[in-house]
Write a protein that holds these residues in place. Structure first.
Motif, PDB file in Angstrom:
ATOM      1  N   ARG A 205       0.826  -1.205   0.000  1.00 15.60           N
ATOM      2  CA  ARG A 205       0.000   0.000   0.000  1.00 15.60           C
ATOM      3  C   ARG A 205       0.866   1.263   0.000  1.00 15.60           C
ATOM      4  O   ARG A 205       0.473   2.291  -0.520  1.00 15.60           O
ATOM      5  CB  ARG A 205      -0.889   0.020   1.255  1.00 15.60           C
ATOM      6  CG  ARG A 205      -2.060  -0.908   1.181  1.00 15.60           C
ATOM      7  CD  ARG A 205      -3.330  -0.148   0.840  1.00 15.60           C
ATOM      8  NE  ARG A 205      -3.519   0.975   1.726  1.00 15.60           N
ATOM      9  CZ  ARG A 205      -4.469   1.018   2.645  1.00 15.60           C
ATOM     10  NH1 ARG A 205      -5.295   0.032   2.795  1.00 15.60           N
ATOM     11  NH2 ARG A 205      -4.621   2.099   3.396  1.00 15.60           N
ATOM     12  N   ALA A 206       2.048   1.193   0.641  1.00  9.95           N
ATOM     13  CA  ALA A 206       2.914   2.364   0.731  1.00  9.95           C
ATOM     14  C   ALA A 206       3.605   2.637  -0.592  1.00  9.95           C
ATOM     15  O   ALA A 206       4.054   3.750  -0.853  1.00  9.95           O
ATOM     16  CB  ALA A 206       3.949   2.175   1.838  1.00  9.95           C
ATOM     17  N   ASP A 207       3.718   1.642  -1.440  1.00  9.14           N
ATOM     18  CA  ASP A 207       4.341   1.834  -2.747  1.00  9.14           C
ATOM     19  C   ASP A 207       3.803   0.784  -3.718  1.00  9.14           C
ATOM     20  O   ASP A 207       4.497  -0.164  -4.064  1.00  9.14           O
ATOM     21  CB  ASP A 207       5.868   1.736  -2.623  1.00  9.14           C
ATOM     22  CG  ASP A 207       6.543   2.185  -3.917  1.00  9.14           C
ATOM     23  OD1 ASP A 207       5.827   2.455  -4.900  1.00  9.14           O
ATOM     24  OD2 ASP A 207       7.777   2.254  -3.930  1.00  9.14           O
ATOM     25  N   PRO A 208       2.553   0.945  -4.137  1.00  8.40           N
ATOM     26  CA  PRO A 208       1.910  -0.097  -4.936  1.00  8.40           C
ATOM     27  C   PRO A 208       2.597  -0.316  -6.281  1.00  8.40           C
ATOM     28  O   PRO A 208       2.479  -1.386  -6.857  1.00  8.40           O
ATOM     29  CB  PRO A 208       0.491   0.444  -5.161  1.00  8.40           C
ATOM     30  CG  PRO A 208       0.327   1.530  -4.154  1.00  8.40           C
ATOM     31  CD  PRO A 208       1.686   2.086  -3.916  1.00  8.40           C
TER      32      PRO A 208
ATOM     33  N   PRO B  90       4.744   8.082  -3.102  1.00  9.72           N
ATOM     34  CA  PRO B  90       4.764   6.756  -3.709  1.00  9.72           C
ATOM     35  C   PRO B  90       3.482   5.958  -3.495  1.00  9.72           C
ATOM     36  O   PRO B  90       3.210   5.032  -4.250  1.00  9.72           O
ATOM     37  CB  PRO B  90       5.944   6.061  -3.019  1.00  9.72           C
ATOM     38  CG  PRO B  90       6.167   6.818  -1.766  1.00  9.72           C
ATOM     39  CD  PRO B  90       5.741   8.227  -2.036  1.00  9.72           C
ATOM     40  N   HIS B  91       2.689   6.336  -2.488  1.00  9.26           N
ATOM     41  CA  HIS B  91       1.477   5.557  -2.214  1.00  9.26           C
ATOM     42  C   HIS B  91       0.262   6.080  -2.973  1.00  9.26           C
ATOM     43  O   HIS B  91      -0.844   5.604  -2.756  1.00  9.26           O
ATOM     44  CB  HIS B  91       1.195   5.525  -0.713  1.00  9.26           C
ATOM     45  CG  HIS B  91       1.029   6.874  -0.087  1.00  9.26           C
ATOM     46  ND1 HIS B  91       2.007   7.837  -0.144  1.00  9.26           N
ATOM     47  CD2 HIS B  91       0.005   7.419   0.603  1.00  9.26           C
ATOM     48  CE1 HIS B  91       1.583   8.915   0.497  1.00  9.26           C
ATOM     49  NE2 HIS B  91       0.365   8.680   0.953  1.00  9.26           N
TER      50      HIS B  91
END
Lengths: 211, 253
Positions: A205-208, B90-91
């Motif tokens: 979720r933090a960097d999909p 980034p999210h």
């Protein structure tokens, strides 16, 4: 071995259930308190050294000694066990949560600041989602350590898997000891895998885009 | 009217002086290139405009109003900011990143969606293809395009850009420079553009401010600077200006 299981599975399940209940109770208190502490330290940096130092000192107290210190105050039983486990858990939780918040690329923070986010808006929309995987990692560590130490809490009358282990030791019953060990290891592995999955979920979720 | 005015602005960090009393004005609708070597104080100048850095002394006026007495959040909402690394969240998807400021400003969903589409197209990114992508699925050039779109989303009166193309390859960079120039012509947004690259400064700026160790060495149109360099430092810099950029500077803009 099997005879004991067939005869006492109810008792074993109850022991495991009270163990899980104790850990759940610990997390119920430790997570909100550590979140509040972390945010406080994150906003007021000068609190970092005192808060971390206090948590470190608490963490270095051996569990039996800690139980002994608190027994005259909070009595024998689950209450004292939970207080001690919360203190230990705070150490893992606060350290990881702070590391997560401080590990965010400073340029991302600068960009967010320049956009006109309020402090709270930036925390909720940017910092929290990006620090989430670290928070979960801290919770995982706290759970693991609590599951182990909770066994010792039988010494002050907190029922759990510790009951089976201590009885086994007193009666020199290897069957009981073995079942106690199997129970506690199974619980640890299960919780560890569950938390690892949660960690992966929040990392995604933090960097999909990465996956 | 001037969009930004620096009035004898100084900034010191500990014992070092990053900016030593600079006065200059950035006219509304202009594109000013702030150029200098690293450590010349150009980024500090930029960050004092949106108050990421507070000046030690002097005043900065934003459309005539002293920024020091303005509400910092209100000020920042009127200023777009682009960094060298796009610093995208980034999210969030490209669309999510671009919607950040409209969301802060409280626009309704339909208006924000329309604005995202418009900006992606303006930046040469097909909205259908790029809106749902995450930053790590974008190339460096695409990330920077989304970064610029994000900064422009709230229709800011001023865009601050800190070496926005510094990390890009030559071809991508040159294409983005052209695109930014045409966007500037069409939108009329005031842009303050920091760069250490003299060719870029002369290509982008209606006016170029040359900084040297915290002092404004010269401030003028590319033509004025080429024809009449003020001091040895500027003369020396001009030696590194490419022939192409030199020719362009001679032509009226």
């Amino acid at each position: 071995m099997t005879a004991y299981l067939l005869h006492y599975y109810g008792y074993m399940l109850r022991a495991a259930a009270s163990h899980i209940e104790m850990i759940a109770l610990v997390m119920l208190f430790a997570i909100p308190v550590s979140a509040a502490l972390s945010v406080l330290v994150h906003v007021f940096r000068f609190l970092a050294v005192p808060v971390i130092t206090i948590l470190e000192i608490l963490y270095t107290i051996p569990s039996l000694a800690f139980f002994a210190i608190l027994t005259p105050i909070s009595g024998l039983g689950v209450k004292t066990a939970v207080i001690v486990l919360v203190c230990y858990s705070l150490f893992f939780l606060v350290r990881n949560f702070l590391a997560g918040l401080e590990g965010i690329d400073p340029l991302i923070i600068e960009a967010a600041q320049a956009m006109g986010y309020s402090r709270a808006g930036m925390f909720l929309k940017i910092e929290l989602p990006l620090a989430m995987p670290a928070l979960i990692a801290g919770t995982r560590l706290a759970c693991m350590s609590s599951i182990g130490i909770a066994c010792i809490a039988y010494a002050i009358g907190a029922e759990g898997i510790g009951s089976i282990l201590f009885e086994g030791m007193r009666q020199m019953s290897y069957v009981k000891i073995a079942w106690g060990v199997i129970l506690v290891v199974t619980l640890s592995v299960a919780v560890n895998n569950l938390m690892a999955a949660a960690e992966r979920y929040f990392a995604r979720r933090a960097d999909p885009g990465r996956t | 009217m001037n969009a930004i005015e620096f009035e004898d602005v100084k900034k010191s960090y500990g014992s070092g002086e990053a900016v030593r009393g600079i006065s200059m004005a950035v006219g509304e609708g202009s594109l000013v290139a702030l150029m200098g070597a690293s450590g010349s104080g150009k980024t500090t100048m930029l960050k004092m405009v949106n108050r990421l850095v507070a000046p030690t002394s002097g005043k900065i006026l934003f459309f005539g109003e002293d920024t020091a007495s303005m509400d910092v959040i209100a000020l920042r909402k009127r200023i777009g900011y682009v960094l060298q690394s796009a610093a995208l969240f980034p999210h969030m998807t490209a669309a999510g990143n671009i919607s950040t400021i409209p969301d802060i400003l409280g626009w309704d969903k339909a208006r924000t969606k329309l604005r995202v589409k418009e900006l992606l197209s303006l930046m040469g990114l097909d909205p259908d293809k790029f809106a749902g992508r995450y930053p790590s699925q974008l190339s460096g050039g695409e990330q920077q395009r989304v970064g610029i779109a994000r900064a422009m989303a709230g229709e800011p009166s001023v865009l601050l850009m800190d070496e926005p193309f510094g990390a890009l390859d030559v071809i991508t960079r040159s294409r983005l420079q052209d695109d930014l120039l045409s966007i500037h012509r069409r939108s009329g947004t005031t842009i303050l553009f920091v760069t250490h690259d003299i060719d870029e400064a002369f290509r982008m700026g209606n006016k170029v401010a040359v900084m040297n160790r915290g002092v404004l060495a010269q401030y003028g149109t590319p033509r004025e600077i080429v024809e009449n360099p003020k001091d040895g430092y500027v003369r020396q810099l001009l030696n590194f200006l490419s022939v192409e950029a030199l020719k362009r500077a001679g032509e009226p803009k």
